[in-house]
Design a protein around this motif. Structure first.
Motif, PDB file in Angstrom:
ATOM      1  N   GLY A   1      89.434 -20.898   9.000  1.00  0.00           N
ATOM      2  CA  GLY A   1      88.403 -19.897   9.815  1.00  0.00           C
ATOM      3  C   GLY A   1      89.175 -18.747  10.201  1.00  0.00           C
ATOM      4  N   ARG A   2      90.495 -18.517  10.300  1.00  0.00           N
ATOM      5  CA  ARG A   2      91.149 -17.181  10.702  1.00  0.00           C
ATOM      6  C   ARG A   2      91.484 -16.162   9.429  1.00  0.00           C
ATOM      7  NH1 ARG A   2      89.976 -15.884  15.069  1.00  0.00           N
ATOM      8  NH2 ARG A   2      91.956 -14.839  15.574  1.00  0.00           N
ATOM      9  N   PRO A   3      91.749 -15.241   9.896  1.00  0.00           N
ATOM     10  CA  PRO A   3      92.319 -14.151   8.892  1.00  0.00           C
ATOM     11  C   PRO A   3      93.634 -14.567   8.049  1.00  0.00           C
ATOM     12  CG  PRO A   3      91.535 -12.726  10.636  1.00  0.00           C
ATOM     13  CD  PRO A   3      91.436 -14.370  11.336  1.00  0.00           C
ATOM     14  N   LEU A   4      93.963 -14.057   7.161  1.00  0.00           N
ATOM     15  CA  LEU A   4      95.273 -14.734   6.457  1.00  0.00           C
ATOM     16  C   LEU A   4      96.268 -14.069   7.202  1.00  0.00           C
ATOM     17  CD1 LEU A   4      94.262 -14.375   2.794  1.00  0.00           C
ATOM     18  CD2 LEU A   4      94.294 -16.416   4.126  1.00  0.00           C
ATOM     19  N   PRO A   5      97.358 -14.844   7.385  1.00  0.00           N
ATOM     20  CA  PRO A   5      98.605 -14.109   8.348  1.00  0.00           C
ATOM     21  C   PRO A   5      99.288 -13.181   7.467  1.00  0.00           C
ATOM     22  CG  PRO A   5      98.673 -16.627   8.225  1.00  0.00           C
ATOM     23  CD  PRO A   5      97.468 -16.189   7.212  1.00  0.00           C
ATOM     24  N   GLY A   6      99.480 -11.824   8.206  1.00  0.00           N
ATOM     25  CA  GLY A   6     100.030 -10.916   7.506  1.00  0.00           C
ATOM     26  C   GLY A   6      99.376 -10.043   6.718  1.00  0.00           C
ATOM     27  N   VAL A   7      97.958 -10.328   6.362  1.00  0.00           N
ATOM     28  CA  VAL A   7      97.213  -9.507   5.603  1.00  0.00           C
ATOM     29  C   VAL A   7      96.381  -8.334   6.228  1.00  0.00           C
ATOM     30  CG1 VAL A   7      95.365  -9.529   3.817  1.00  0.00           C
ATOM     31  CG2 VAL A   7      97.179 -11.388   3.646  1.00  0.00           C
ATOM     32  N   ASP A   8      96.800  -7.294   6.225  1.00  0.00           N
ATOM     33  CA  ASP A   8      95.787  -6.018   6.881  1.00  0.00           C
ATOM     34  C   ASP A   8      95.140  -5.425   5.585  1.00  0.00           C
ATOM     35  OD1 ASP A   8      94.864  -3.881   8.323  1.00  0.00           O
ATOM     36  OD2 ASP A   8      96.842  -3.368   8.694  1.00  0.00           O
ATOM     37  N   LEU A   9      93.728  -5.421   5.795  1.00  0.00           N
ATOM     38  CA  LEU A   9      93.027  -4.885   4.675  1.00  0.00           C
ATOM     39  C   LEU A   9      92.360  -3.435   5.006  1.00  0.00           C
ATOM     40  CD1 LEU A   9      90.871  -7.809   3.479  1.00  0.00           C
ATOM     41  CD2 LEU A   9      93.178  -7.041   2.672  1.00  0.00           C
ATOM     42  N   THR A  10      93.167  -2.825   6.043  1.00  0.00           N
ATOM     43  CA  THR A  10      92.536  -1.514   6.459  1.00  0.00           C
ATOM     44  C   THR A  10      92.552  -0.558   5.506  1.00  0.00           C
ATOM     45  OG1 THR A  10      93.206  -2.321   8.774  1.00  0.00           O
ATOM     46  CG2 THR A  10      93.135   0.227   8.241  1.00  0.00           C
ATOM     47  N   GLY A  11      91.675   0.289   5.168  1.00  0.00           N
ATOM     48  CA  GLY A  11      92.006   1.363   3.799  1.00  0.00           C
ATOM     49  C   GLY A  11      91.454   0.946   2.483  1.00  0.00           C
ATOM     50  N   TYR A  12      91.556  -0.407   2.413  1.00  0.00           N
ATOM     51  CA  TYR A  12      91.254  -1.065   0.935  1.00  0.00           C
ATOM     52  C   TYR A  12      89.774  -0.557   0.596  1.00  0.00           C
ATOM     53  CZ  TYR A  12      95.404  -3.988   1.036  1.00  0.00           C
ATOM     54  OH  TYR A  12      96.539  -4.678   0.921  1.00  0.00           O
ATOM     55  N   ARG A  13      89.565  -0.267  -0.648  1.00  0.00           N
ATOM     56  CA  ARG A  13      88.405   0.214  -1.138  1.00  0.00           C
ATOM     57  C   ARG A  13      87.584  -0.867  -1.697  1.00  0.00           C
ATOM     58  NH1 ARG A  13      88.940   4.225  -5.868  1.00  0.00           N
ATOM     59  NH2 ARG A  13      86.553   4.010  -5.762  1.00  0.00           N
ATOM     60  N   THR A  14      88.033  -2.084  -1.842  1.00  0.00           N
ATOM     61  CA  THR A  14      87.043  -3.296  -2.171  1.00  0.00           C
ATOM     62  C   THR A  14      87.150  -4.413  -1.193  1.00  0.00           C
ATOM     63  OG1 THR A  14      87.126  -2.621  -4.611  1.00  0.00           O
ATOM     64  CG2 THR A  14      86.574  -4.967  -4.161  1.00  0.00           C
TER      65      THR A  14
ATOM     66  N   VAL B   1      97.543 -14.309  -9.396  1.00  0.00           N
ATOM     67  CA  VAL B   1      96.937 -12.863  -9.016  1.00  0.00           C
ATOM     68  C   VAL B   1      95.425 -12.782  -9.147  1.00  0.00           C
ATOM     69  CG1 VAL B   1      97.270 -10.594  -9.593  1.00  0.00           C
ATOM     70  CG2 VAL B   1      99.157 -12.054  -9.609  1.00  0.00           C
ATOM     71  N   ILE B   2      94.682 -12.451  -8.181  1.00  0.00           N
ATOM     72  CA  ILE B   2      93.325 -12.000  -8.180  1.00  0.00           C
ATOM     73  C   ILE B   2      93.146 -10.359  -8.316  1.00  0.00           C
ATOM     74  CG2 ILE B   2      90.984 -12.228  -7.267  1.00  0.00           C
ATOM     75  CD1 ILE B   2      93.808 -14.901  -6.737  1.00  0.00           C
ATOM     76  N   ASP B   3      92.723  -9.736  -9.181  1.00  0.00           N
ATOM     77  CA  ASP B   3      92.261  -8.174  -8.976  1.00  0.00           C
ATOM     78  C   ASP B   3      90.714  -8.143  -9.049  1.00  0.00           C
ATOM     79  OD1 ASP B   3      94.955  -7.628  -9.304  1.00  0.00           O
ATOM     80  OD2 ASP B   3      95.075  -7.749 -11.542  1.00  0.00           O
ATOM     81  N   VAL B   4      90.275  -7.528  -8.252  1.00  0.00           N
ATOM     82  CA  VAL B   4      88.823  -7.039  -7.889  1.00  0.00           C
ATOM     83  C   VAL B   4      88.508  -5.475  -8.180  1.00  0.00           C
ATOM     84  CG1 VAL B   4      86.934  -7.439  -6.738  1.00  0.00           C
ATOM     85  CG2 VAL B   4      88.392  -9.106  -6.213  1.00  0.00           C
ATOM     86  N   ALA B   5      88.152  -5.185  -9.198  1.00  0.00           N
ATOM     87  CA  ALA B   5      87.894  -3.702  -9.549  1.00  0.00           C
ATOM     88  C   ALA B   5      87.370  -2.876  -8.328  1.00  0.00           C
ATOM     89  CB  ALA B   5      87.063  -3.452 -10.824  1.00  0.00           C
ATOM     90  N   HIS B   6      87.323  -1.743  -8.192  1.00  0.00           N
ATOM     91  CA  HIS B   6      86.889  -0.812  -7.401  1.00  0.00           C
ATOM     92  C   HIS B   6      85.332  -0.562  -7.726  1.00  0.00           C
ATOM     93  CE1 HIS B   6      90.360  -0.311  -5.124  1.00  0.00           C
ATOM     94  NE2 HIS B   6      90.928   0.287  -5.935  1.00  0.00           N
ATOM     95  N   THR B   7      85.046  -0.509  -9.144  1.00  0.00           N
ATOM     96  CA  THR B   7      83.636  -0.075  -9.657  1.00  0.00           C
ATOM     97  C   THR B   7      83.440  -0.784 -10.923  1.00  0.00           C
ATOM     98  OG1 THR B   7      84.551   1.830 -11.118  1.00  0.00           O
ATOM     99  CG2 THR B   7      83.908   2.167  -8.623  1.00  0.00           C
ATOM    100  N   TRP B   8      82.367  -0.799 -11.426  1.00  0.00           N
ATOM    101  CA  TRP B   8      81.915  -1.211 -12.571  1.00  0.00           C
ATOM    102  C   TRP B   8      82.232  -0.214 -13.661  1.00  0.00           C
ATOM    103  CZ3 TRP B   8      80.427  -6.192 -14.309  1.00  0.00           C
ATOM    104  CH2 TRP B   8      80.288  -6.946 -13.132  1.00  0.00           C
ATOM    105  N   GLY B   9      82.409   0.927 -13.581  1.00  0.00           N
ATOM    106  CA  GLY B   9      82.615   1.808 -14.518  1.00  0.00           C
ATOM    107  C   GLY B   9      83.928   2.126 -15.021  1.00  0.00           C
ATOM    108  N   THR B  10      84.381   2.963 -15.798  1.00  0.00           N
ATOM    109  CA  THR B  10      85.732   3.250 -16.541  1.00  0.00           C
ATOM    110  C   THR B  10      86.647   3.988 -15.845  1.00  0.00           C
ATOM    111  OG1 THR B  10      84.785   4.873 -17.979  1.00  0.00           O
ATOM    112  CG2 THR B  10      84.745   2.579 -18.602  1.00  0.00           C
ATOM    113  N   ALA B  11      86.104   4.932 -14.584  1.00  0.00           N
ATOM    114  CA  ALA B  11      87.090   5.780 -14.164  1.00  0.00           C
ATOM    115  C   ALA B  11      87.129   5.430 -12.537  1.00  0.00           C
ATOM    116  CB  ALA B  11      86.600   7.046 -14.345  1.00  0.00           C
ATOM    117  N   ARG B  12      88.182   5.615 -11.944  1.00  0.00           N
ATOM    118  CA  ARG B  12      87.911   5.349 -10.576  1.00  0.00           C
ATOM    119  C   ARG B  12      87.221   6.331  -9.589  1.00  0.00           C
ATOM    120  NH1 ARG B  12      92.275   7.656  -7.008  1.00  0.00           N
ATOM    121  NH2 ARG B  12      93.420   9.331  -8.373  1.00  0.00           N
TER     122      ARG B  12
END
Length: 193
Positions: A133-146, A182-193
């Motif tokens: 139930g707690r955030p993952l230790p050592g993982v800081d998602l500040t500034g992530y786009r997704t 490894v799990i990658d989650v795209a920022h968008t559905w499009g082909t450019a960032r």
């Protein structure tokens, strides 16, 4: 002989002039950095591979890239063929065994299930120091786009559950590599960032 030198000199000058003219003004490093082509075709349907690792989860880390945010589950000693998993979008996550709901923030939630324990199977001692139930230790998602939230759900009967909150239901891929998933989650559905 003078004529052949003149022909060669003229040819060299024309080649240099055409080479410079053929390079568009926007082909500078700054413009090239803005025009990153991002992969498509990952989709957002469930992804799974059936196998069970005798090794244990040791850490989870994240990173942000031009086209996607990445989560890596480290399982030292595991071969890529030994890494079983299930990654899917869910309406809510419930802890295996207890059925306890684990709230995960974000516009959509991925349930990441790794077929490896977060404890030593021989002793029951934790190999990954996380609290359900707690955030993952050592993982800081500040500034992530997704990525928006990452919660440890639990480890039960050889499976480890993680809730990954993302901005929206976006395409993702899963890579099985030696020692890690490894799990990658795209920022968008499009082909450019």
């Amino acid at each position: 002989m003078v004529r052949s030198r003149t022909v060669w000199a003229t040819a060299a000058l024309m080649t240099a002039a055409l080479g410079v003219a053929a390079v568009p003004a926007e082909a500078t490093p700054v413009a090239a950095a803005r025009a990153v082509a991002c992969p498509t075709g990952w989709g957002s349907l469930d992804k799974a591979y059936t196998a069970a690792s005798l090794e244990s989860v040791r850490s989870v880390r994240t990173g942000s890239h031009d086209c996607y945010d990445r989560m890596v589950v480290d399982i030292p000693g595991a071969g890529s063929d030994d890494l079983g998993f299930s990654v899917r979008y869910v309406d809510g996550i419930h802890q295996d065994g207890s059925g306890r709901p684990i709230p995960v923030g974000g516009g959509a939630v991925l349930e990441v299930r790794v077929h490896a324990p977060a404890y030593d199977p021989d002793t029951g001692s934790p190999t990954y120091p996380a609290t359900p139930g707690r955030p993952l230790p050592g993982v800081d998602l500040t500034g992530y786009r997704t990525f928006r939230d990452a919660r440890f759900v639990g480890s039960f009967e050889g499976d480890t559950q993680i809730g990954l909150g993302v901005r929206a239901r976006l395409p993702f891929r899963v890579l099985r590599l030696a020692d890690r998933l490894v799990i990658d989650v795209a920022h968008t559905w499009g082909t450019a960032r």
